[in-house]
Design an enzyme around this catalytic site. Sequence first.
Site, mmCIF file in Angstrom:
data_model
loop_
_atom_site.group_PDB
_atom_site.id
_atom_site.type_symbol
_atom_site.label_atom_id
_atom_site.label_comp_id
_atom_site.label_asym_id
_atom_site.label_seq_id
_atom_site.Cartn_x
_atom_site.Cartn_y
_atom_site.Cartn_z
ATOM 1 N N HIS A 54 39.301 90.296 96.937
ATOM 2 C CA HIS A 54 38.948 89.145 97.767
ATOM 3 C C HIS A 54 39.444 87.887 97.068
ATOM 4 O O HIS A 54 39.073 87.604 95.927
ATOM 5 C CB HIS A 54 37.426 89.105 97.959
ATOM 6 C CG HIS A 54 36.986 88.213 99.080
ATOM 7 N ND1 HIS A 54 36.902 86.851 98.954
ATOM 8 C CD2 HIS A 54 36.601 88.505 100.342
ATOM 9 C CE1 HIS A 54 36.482 86.337 100.092
ATOM 10 N NE2 HIS A 54 36.293 87.318 100.960
ATOM 11 N N HIS A 84 43.054 86.577 103.288
ATOM 12 C CA HIS A 84 42.259 86.265 102.094
ATOM 13 C C HIS A 84 41.739 87.517 101.393
ATOM 14 O O HIS A 84 41.070 87.399 100.361
ATOM 15 C CB HIS A 84 41.080 85.374 102.472
ATOM 16 C CG HIS A 84 40.015 86.110 103.215
ATOM 17 N ND1 HIS A 84 40.175 86.553 104.506
ATOM 18 C CD2 HIS A 84 38.779 86.531 102.835
ATOM 19 C CE1 HIS A 84 39.098 87.187 104.889
ATOM 20 N NE2 HIS A 84 38.227 87.186 103.904
#
Length: 654
Positions: free
Chosen positions: A77, A62
């Site tokens: 992110h 992620h």
Amino acid sequence: MNNQILISLAAPVDGKLIQLSQVKDPVFSQGLMGQGFAIEPTNGDIVSPVTGTVTLVSETKHAFGIKTQDGADVLVHLGIDTVELKGEPFTVLINQGDQIEAGQPVVKMDLKMIADAGKQNTVILAITNSNDILKQLLTSNFDQNVKAGATVAVASIDEIVKKKTKIGSGKYDQLAADIVENVGGTENINSLIHCITRLRFYLKDDTKANDQKIENMDGVISVAKAGGQYQVVIGQAVTDVYDAVIAQIGSEYANNSATAEAVAQTTKEANHSQDIWSKVKSGISNFIGVLTASMIPIIGILAGAGILKGILAALTGFRVLSTTSGTYVILNAVGDATFYFLPIVLGFTAAKKLGSDPIVLAIVGGIIIYPSLVTMASKASTASTTFLGIPTTLVSYTSSVFPIIVAAWLGKYVERFLKKIIPLYLRSVFVPIIEALILSLVIIIGVGPIITVLSKGLSNGLVAIYSFSPTLSGLVLGGVYQTMVIFGLHWGLIPIIINDIATNGHSYINAIVSITMVAQGGAVLAVFLKTKDKKLKEVSLAAAISAFCGVTEPALYGVNLKYKRIFVVASIASALGGALTGFLKVNNYALSGSLIGFPAFITPGVGIGSNFYGYLISHYGTLVISVALVYLFGFTDKMLAKKADPMNLNVKMA
């Protein structure tokens, strides 16, 4: 004054550009991760916002990090709280260490899967070392749609950047940062390579490294110094830890050709001997490494609890306390709880070492010592039972070590399998409980009966040997009993000892068992007397006192097994002491032993006589033998730096 340079930041994805303060995550919106911007994506094609080196690809996919050649650490992110999705929505096209260009495709992101999981898909960019280098960040076009790869911001940064270790969010980043700090920091490192089990640092001054602190880290097996290298033994995860260290200290400290040579050489060494004995040695070494590493966090309280139990044994032996008094019951609970609930604690610590879920393994430890199961196991009429028609023999796992270590080893494989077959939205509920059920059944239905058969066979054999020759029996039992303790095979002897004392009023076997405690205590006492390492002195003295009080776990797992030769020499001393005990036919009159349990060797109705003198000769003779053998042949401080890793690889690299 440092010169200023400009870095262009491209949009990592198509979508609406928003200010970082609008992100619904306080870690980013408050600038705790550094300055930057965010995008509400319209598709899932993620590109690199800058040109540089990939320093981080999170295990859950992620997030990824890039360091520019000018020293900016850029974190991208993908989504909010998407770490909980375990990487399912992401297809990563890059690897840690890759050189990438701005606009290059790096990740495919499944926006629908993220939305279906109830998570937000906001893509966030932050310059994580903003406080160190960033002077100004100029961004335009907020609340407007932007195209991936188009420049949306310009960062003004210092040209000269002080190198600092930055801890990322990867699985091994914290461990890497702790290792770097405790080898003396980046400024003490000349270069770093690795082989198939070890990080191999070339340090400017290896005296600045904190051996004990590194060795006690979760994820580190041991420390060694050889061939001008400071070697940190990691095991199978060494490549991941190496990558995390290099990502933090900089690729200029890596030497890929030397690493390749080291890996090739150690692999060749590992495969050189394929005989069964080599494999057995490797397996035993691996097992002992995990065993001692799992026990280290609780050695202190085990030693203290052992001493308390010894004091209570002395007080009851001299009739100062009654075993039915409230004072005794409470103090005994304090001393006994650590041992009774040992599988729970070990489940947690072993799982952390082996990569399983610590909470699940702690629950497994609780299941196998559940009171009703312990009660059934203690009764002959209910010990043999069935589960769904499968016959099994229940065993009491209180104070046990081996079964929960087996479960912790299996745990990661069971969890990995369950995650493949259970849908994502059901995992948080069903994976832990099914994993706990499977591992508990493996112990109860599989390990338990095996231990029962082996321990009964060993016990009957040892009793038969005693009938033939007490001296030979003492030699054999004295030599193997503490090894039986490690694998839980000693439980077969306990009913025999209890039955002897209950029916005959005494037990010759328990007198020999008592000797083994003294031998292990004498071994750690020798270490205390010989070592110059302050921490080892402290642990050894506490472990010696505990062993003399009848509790050998701190000696076994805190010192003797950790430095394997000590355990071997102590077992030889124990065998000699056992032979002496058998030869003198020393008898024991209560479930007590070692040095603190001397009242149990006073013959009832007779008092101090030949049996007690035999106890003094055998036990204190064993103490002298054990201390002398370990002091002379079993231990040296050089072993602190030369402990073998689980693969038994001691290849020296120039």
